[in-house]
Design a protein around this motif. Structure first.
Motif, PDB file in Angstrom:
ATOM      1  N   PHE A   1      37.580 -58.449  26.970  1.00  0.00           N
ATOM      2  CA  PHE A   1      37.126 -57.520  25.925  1.00  0.00           C
ATOM      3  C   PHE A   1      35.838 -56.809  26.346  1.00  0.00           C
ATOM      4  N   LEU A   2      34.971 -57.552  27.027  1.00  0.00           N
ATOM      5  CA  LEU A   2      33.703 -56.984  27.481  1.00  0.00           C
ATOM      6  C   LEU A   2      33.934 -55.825  28.446  1.00  0.00           C
ATOM      7  N   LEU A   3      34.818 -56.029  29.410  1.00  0.00           N
ATOM      8  CA  LEU A   3      35.112 -54.974  30.382  1.00  0.00           C
ATOM      9  C   LEU A   3      35.742 -53.759  29.702  1.00  0.00           C
ATOM     10  N   SER A   4      36.690 -54.025  28.804  1.00  0.00           N
ATOM     11  CA  SER A   4      37.365 -52.919  28.130  1.00  0.00           C
ATOM     12  C   SER A   4      36.423 -52.164  27.193  1.00  0.00           C
ATOM     13  N   ALA A   5      35.607 -52.926  26.430  1.00  0.00           N
ATOM     14  CA  ALA A   5      34.665 -52.279  25.515  1.00  0.00           C
ATOM     15  C   ALA A   5      33.627 -51.473  26.285  1.00  0.00           C
ATOM     16  N   GLY A   6      33.182 -51.995  27.424  1.00  0.00           N
ATOM     17  CA  GLY A   6      32.227 -51.254  28.252  1.00  0.00           C
ATOM     18  C   GLY A   6      32.806 -49.953  28.758  1.00  0.00           C
ATOM     19  N   HIS A   7      34.082 -49.995  29.145  1.00  0.00           N
ATOM     20  CA  HIS A   7      34.740 -48.766  29.616  1.00  0.00           C
ATOM     21  C   HIS A   7      34.846 -47.743  28.492  1.00  0.00           C
ATOM     22  N   GLN A   8      35.239 -48.199  27.312  1.00  0.00           N
ATOM     23  CA  GLN A   8      35.355 -47.280  26.175  1.00  0.00           C
ATOM     24  C   GLN A   8      33.992 -46.723  25.775  1.00  0.00           C
ATOM     25  N   GLY A   9      32.956 -47.561  25.858  1.00  0.00           N
ATOM     26  CA  GLY A   9      31.618 -47.072  25.567  1.00  0.00           C
ATOM     27  C   GLY A   9      31.180 -45.998  26.541  1.00  0.00           C
ATOM     28  N   GLY A  10      31.535 -46.191  27.809  1.00  0.00           N
ATOM     29  CA  GLY A  10      31.243 -45.153  28.801  1.00  0.00           C
ATOM     30  C   GLY A  10      31.976 -43.860  28.504  1.00  0.00           C
ATOM     31  N   ASN A  11      33.216 -43.980  28.041  1.00  0.00           N
ATOM     32  CA  ASN A  11      33.981 -42.785  27.670  1.00  0.00           C
ATOM     33  C   ASN A  11      33.309 -42.032  26.522  1.00  0.00           C
ATOM     34  N   LEU A  12      32.795 -42.786  25.535  1.00  0.00           N
ATOM     35  CA  LEU A  12      32.126 -42.149  24.397  1.00  0.00           C
ATOM     36  C   LEU A  12      30.859 -41.425  24.834  1.00  0.00           C
ATOM     37  N   THR A  13      30.147 -42.010  25.767  1.00  0.00           N
ATOM     38  CA  THR A  13      28.861 -41.465  26.185  1.00  0.00           C
ATOM     39  C   THR A  13      29.002 -40.352  27.204  1.00  0.00           C
ATOM     40  N   HIS A  14      29.898 -40.546  28.175  1.00  0.00           N
ATOM     41  CA  HIS A  14      29.956 -39.619  29.307  1.00  0.00           C
ATOM     42  C   HIS A  14      31.269 -38.847  29.423  1.00  0.00           C
ATOM     43  N   GLY A  15      32.262 -39.204  28.609  1.00  0.00           N
ATOM     44  CA  GLY A  15      33.551 -38.543  28.729  1.00  0.00           C
ATOM     45  C   GLY A  15      34.565 -39.445  29.403  1.00  0.00           C
ATOM     46  N   SER A  16      35.839 -39.210  29.104  1.00  0.00           N
ATOM     47  CA  SER A  16      36.899 -40.116  29.562  1.00  0.00           C
ATOM     48  C   SER A  16      37.100 -40.107  31.066  1.00  0.00           C
ATOM     49  N   ASP A  17      36.670 -39.044  31.741  1.00  0.00           N
ATOM     50  CA  ASP A  17      36.891 -38.972  33.187  1.00  0.00           C
ATOM     51  C   ASP A  17      35.616 -39.229  33.974  1.00  0.00           C
TER      52      ASP A  17
END
Length: 507
Positions: free
Chosen positions: A136-152
């Protein structure tokens, strides 16, 4: 077609307290990441190398990972109240963050010695719970990065071999900042405005993260505007939010880009302002728009940057300032950066008129409150300021005391200010002054007497002043090479000239 749904702020604006604590989320969220990763690595080392680690140590680490994960969830929720995030991504990120907290608590509980005494088989749940928390930590971190910097963000610059292995599509619609070989034929939005937006604004205003409901990644979204309305008013940069927020003090909460992010340069702000004032077209070339004195040197710098890569010097010169005036070829000492910063704090734009000669243009185009007191800062750049525009500001005759010290001044805009005949007396020492705009001022016939002392004056604007046709005709006779624009219609001037010629016959 999937519809992008943006999470807006609550009907009632969230309180400052909520947003204040919400902004601690990026700080707190790193704590559970560190704690859980340490716990996972210690357990992995114990399993692989059979190293013994104190149960109390692991339990302590898990306890603080669960506490910090819970706090991160709370602060993350408060941060989300500000709105401007993709709803689906935000929801996924929130639930995964909650999952991290829940399974961190479970891992701590089953590892806790006291629970082991109560539930004999609790230890069997420990490693699965820790593993799920880490996933969950890895997945949530990835989604947080998407929110902050964009999905790509992670894959934007992935080389083709990695894209192929990861099953990613080939690069598409990559924004290319094309070199400008001929600035006059450059597409204003495509080659000038869009690169500015891409490098300074799109990180927070894109398809995945549209702060305030605003996207600046393509023309359609720019035209759509943001949650409070249009982001620009074509033909009027003064009321356009796109430029207004860039000119706020960097300490202002509404300043864009936010403090700590790469800021727009004065030249970039000038280009955006000019583009909006010229109608904010998305398909016109530079040659299709009016290139005024303020923007000409900025465009010249764009062309010069390309000339180093092969553009012809002739093309560069077309957009640059005319070399006819001797003052434009003078080399002066470089301006003190601290003084330049002080001027910028007043809202003035300080633009390089000529980097080779260290000459500057100072403009109050977006600083309408510029005053006499602030004008006292100008003489610190007495040698460097060659063009000065303080039109439509609060300056009066008192400001001309300071402006008169700018010994290399060639162009001066005073239109729609409160200057009078008395103020013009102070300009007699500006030996290089060639252009003077007095449109909409209270200047009268008496003020024209002062203009005759400016021997190099070539152009003066007198429209909507109190100058009479008779005095204007007399000025033209005294200074035949002076181009007088406005003041009176040609018919009145011709009549006044004829009257002046007949007067000697009557005596």
């Amino acid at each position: 077609m999937n519809k992008l749904i943006l999470v807006q702020a609550n009907a009632s604006q969230p309180s400052d307290w909520a947003l204040f604590f919400g902004h601690f989320h990026p700080l707190i969220v790193h704590l559970p990441i560190g704690f859980l990763l340490i716990a996972g690595l210690l357990e992995l080392d114990r399993l692989i190398r059979r190293n013994s680690v104190s149960t109390h140590t692991i339990t302590l680490i898990l306890f603080w990972s669960a506490v910090s994960a819970t706090l991160a969830c709370v602060f993350g929720y408060l941060l989300s109240l500000g709105g401007g995030y993709d709803a689906a991504t935000l929801t996924s990120h929130q639930w995964q963050g909650i999952g991290v907290a829940v399974f961190a608590w479970i891992a701590w509980a089953v590892k806790w010695e006291n629970l082991g005494r109560i539930i004999p088989f609790a230890q069997l749940m420990y490693l699965p719970a820790l593993g799920v928390a880490l996933l969950f930590l890895l997945s949530a971190g990835h989604q947080g990065g998407n929110l902050t910097h964009g999905s790509d963000y992670l894959t934007q610059y992935a080389p083709e071999p990695i894209r192929t292995l990861a099953g990613l599509p080939p690069k598409q619609n990559e924004i290319k900042i094309e070199p400008i070989s001929d600035v006059n034929q450059a597409l204003v939005y495509q080659q000038i405005v869009n690169p500015i937006l891409q490098t300074r604004c799109v990180q927070c205003h894109n398809a995945d993260k549209a702060k305030a409901g605003l996207r600046l990644d393509n023309p359609a979204m720019i035209k759509k505007g943001y949650e409070d309305g249009p982001v620009f008013v074509a033909g009027n940069s003064k009321v356009s939010e796109l430029t207004k927020v860039c000119l706020l003090p960097e300490t202002d909460d509404n300043h864009m880009p936010p403090k700590g992010k790469p800021q727009l340069t004065d030249s970039q702000i000038a280009l955006l302002t000019w583009w909006i004032d010229q109608g904010a077209s998305f398909d016109k070339k530079v040659a299709d728009l009016a290139v005024n004195d303020a923007i000409r040197p900025v465009l010249a710098e764009l062309a010069k940057g390309s000339s180093e890569k092969g553009a012809s010097e002739k093309q560069v010169a077309l957009a640059g300032p005319s070399p006819e005036s001797p003052v434009l070829t003078m080399t002066v000492p470089a301006a003190d950066p601290k003084v330049v910063d002080e001027l910028k704090k007043t809202g003035l734009l300080v633009l390089p008129l000529s980097k080779e000669h260290n000459q500057l243009e100072v403009s109050a185009v977006n600083a309408r409150s510029f005053s006499d007191a602030q004008a006292a800062l100008l003489p610190a750049l007495r040698e460097q300021i060659v063009w000065l525009k303080v039109s439509d500001t609060e300056v009066t005759d008192a400001a001309l005391t300071h402006i008169a010290q700018l010994k290399n001044l060639q162009k001066l805009h005073l239109e729609q200010t409160k200057v009078t005949d008395a103020g013009l007396k102070q300009l007699a020492g500006l030996t290089h002054l060639e252009y003077l705009n007095l449109y909409g001022t209270a200047v009268t016939d008496a003020g024209l007497n002062e203009l005759t002392k400016l021997k190099h004056l070539k152009t003066v604007y007198l429209w909507q002043t109190k100058v009479t046709p008779q005095r204007l005709a007399s000025l033209k006779k005294t200074m035949p090479n002076l181009e007088v624009i406005g003041g009176s219609d040609d018919q009145s001037i011709a009549k006044a000239t004829a009257t002046n010629q007949e007067e000697p016959k009557k005596n």
